[in-house]
Design a protein around this motif. Sequence first.
Motif, short mmCIF file in Angstrom:
data_model
loop_
_atom_site.label_atom_id
_atom_site.label_comp_id
_atom_site.label_asym_id
_atom_site.label_seq_id
_atom_site.Cartn_x
_atom_site.Cartn_y
_atom_site.Cartn_z
N GLY A 243 0.80 -1.22 0.00
CA GLY A 243 0.00 0.00 0.00
C GLY A 243 0.83 1.26 0.00
N TYR A 244 2.14 1.08 0.22
CA TYR A 244 3.07 2.21 0.10
C TYR A 244 2.59 3.39 0.94
N GLN A 245 2.53 3.19 2.27
CA GLN A 245 1.96 4.22 3.12
C GLN A 245 2.69 4.31 4.46
N TRP A 246 2.72 5.55 4.99
CA TRP A 246 3.26 5.79 6.31
C TRP A 246 2.26 5.32 7.35
N CYS A 247 2.74 4.96 8.54
CA CYS A 247 1.89 4.51 9.62
C CYS A 247 1.86 5.57 10.72
N ASN A 248 0.72 5.68 11.37
CA ASN A 248 0.57 6.70 12.39
C ASN A 248 1.42 6.45 13.62
N LEU A 249 1.61 5.19 13.98
CA LEU A 249 2.35 4.84 15.19
C LEU A 249 3.32 3.70 14.88
N PRO A 250 4.42 3.60 15.64
CA PRO A 250 5.34 2.47 15.44
C PRO A 250 4.67 1.14 15.77
N TYR A 251 5.18 0.08 15.17
CA TYR A 251 4.70 -1.29 15.29
C TYR A 251 3.45 -1.54 14.43
N GLU A 252 3.13 -0.65 13.52
CA GLU A 252 1.99 -0.87 12.64
C GLU A 252 2.41 -1.10 11.19
N GLY A 253 3.71 -0.97 10.91
CA GLY A 253 4.22 -1.13 9.56
C GLY A 253 5.25 -2.24 9.46
N ASP A 254 6.22 -2.05 8.56
CA ASP A 254 7.19 -3.10 8.25
C ASP A 254 8.57 -2.89 8.85
N VAL A 255 8.75 -1.85 9.64
CA VAL A 255 10.03 -1.69 10.34
C VAL A 255 10.11 -2.76 11.42
N ASP A 256 11.20 -3.52 11.42
CA ASP A 256 11.42 -4.54 12.45
C ASP A 256 12.09 -3.85 13.63
N PHE A 257 11.29 -3.32 14.54
CA PHE A 257 11.83 -2.48 15.61
C PHE A 257 12.74 -3.24 16.56
N ALA A 258 12.44 -4.50 16.83
CA ALA A 258 13.30 -5.28 17.72
C ALA A 258 14.69 -5.47 17.10
N GLU A 259 14.72 -5.74 15.79
CA GLU A 259 16.00 -5.92 15.12
C GLU A 259 16.75 -4.59 15.00
N VAL A 260 16.02 -3.50 14.76
CA VAL A 260 16.64 -2.17 14.71
C VAL A 260 17.27 -1.84 16.07
N ARG A 261 16.55 -2.16 17.13
CA ARG A 261 17.07 -1.85 18.47
C ARG A 261 18.32 -2.66 18.75
N LEU A 262 18.33 -3.92 18.35
CA LEU A 262 19.50 -4.76 18.53
C LEU A 262 20.69 -4.20 17.75
N ALA A 263 20.44 -3.78 16.50
CA ALA A 263 21.51 -3.23 15.68
C ALA A 263 22.09 -1.96 16.31
N LEU A 264 21.22 -1.11 16.83
CA LEU A 264 21.70 0.11 17.49
C LEU A 264 22.59 -0.23 18.67
N ASN A 265 22.22 -1.24 19.42
CA ASN A 265 23.03 -1.63 20.56
C ASN A 265 24.38 -2.19 20.12
N GLU A 266 24.36 -2.93 19.02
CA GLU A 266 25.60 -3.51 18.51
C GLU A 266 26.62 -2.44 18.13
N VAL A 267 26.14 -1.33 17.55
CA VAL A 267 27.07 -0.29 17.11
C VAL A 267 27.32 0.75 18.20
N GLY A 268 26.74 0.54 19.38
CA GLY A 268 27.03 1.42 20.50
C GLY A 268 26.26 2.72 20.52
N TYR A 269 25.10 2.76 19.87
CA TYR A 269 24.34 4.00 19.84
C TYR A 269 23.60 4.21 21.15
N THR A 270 23.80 5.38 21.79
CA THR A 270 23.15 5.68 23.06
C THR A 270 22.56 7.09 23.07
#
Length: 302
Positions: A243-270
């Motif tokens: 549908g090629y559309q933005w979502c109003n709130l996180p966890y309603e689309g295709d961003v894998d937030f758990a994997e994004v959070r893990l990746a941020l931790n791996e690279v030391g983002y704080t």
Amino acid sequence: MITSDDLSRRRFLYASGSFVLGSALLQRGLLAQSGNNAYPRLKKAVQWNNLPKNLSEFDRCKLAKEVGFDGIEIPPFTDDNEANKVLESAQKNQLEIHSIIYGGWDKPLSHPNPSVVDEGKKRISTALELAKRVGASTVLLVPAVVNEQVRYQEAWERSQQHIRELIPVAEKNQVIIAVENVWNKFLLSPLEFRQYIDEINSPFVRAYFDMANVVIFGYPQDWIRTLGNRIVKLHIKDFKRNGYQWCNLPYEGDVDFAEVRLALNEVGYTGWVTEEFPAGDENYLKELSRRIDLFIQGAKKA
């Protein structure tokens, strides 16, 4: 505020490509043993224009604090009186102004007309000065726009040249120029984004990563692991490929937030994570704040 010692350390990390928290496999092992509590807390911000516009500056800041945000991200106010009101209101509510969203679409550094570029550089310089005045550590910049009149190679070379010319202004004000990945037909892969930052080779030019902007042609966790410690700020939003559309709130689309959070931790983002969702009322902002907390904690579902 960036000190000379900070800059020396950043130059060393920048040159060596070292990450603060070690390898991805080590991080995954630690998280598996200790759970989501292993994640450090990120600072959470709301964009100024997403707070109810019918409220005063003070009440907008008060609401942001009450629903759980630590700071705000503001536009490049040209009215000093307005900027001072927002700064005073933020301070009274113990909110930090952490970033200026300059943008750059209308006067891009890639434009073939020198007068357009000069005006763009002047505006960026003003935004850097404003950032220093309000205590912000970054100015968000859309570095270039590729179109029928501007080839990709031209956009790359021109924007890098003009960003280098702005580095003395950034250094004088101790504010980082944070290049963001947007839908401008430019920096279309994590490898290119990394190369673009590395070629400029300055601790005052880093990446402002928007996780949802890459979902249509990539995976944000891959971009994060490729960019590593070049990322200085983070925008959070969500997008549905179907549908090629933005979502109003996180966890309603295709961003894998758990994997994004893990990746941020791996690279030391704080650092900071700033919402980039539609504006809303108090209840909407409270729910948005709650869902961002879940992301920060590494939750897989809202």
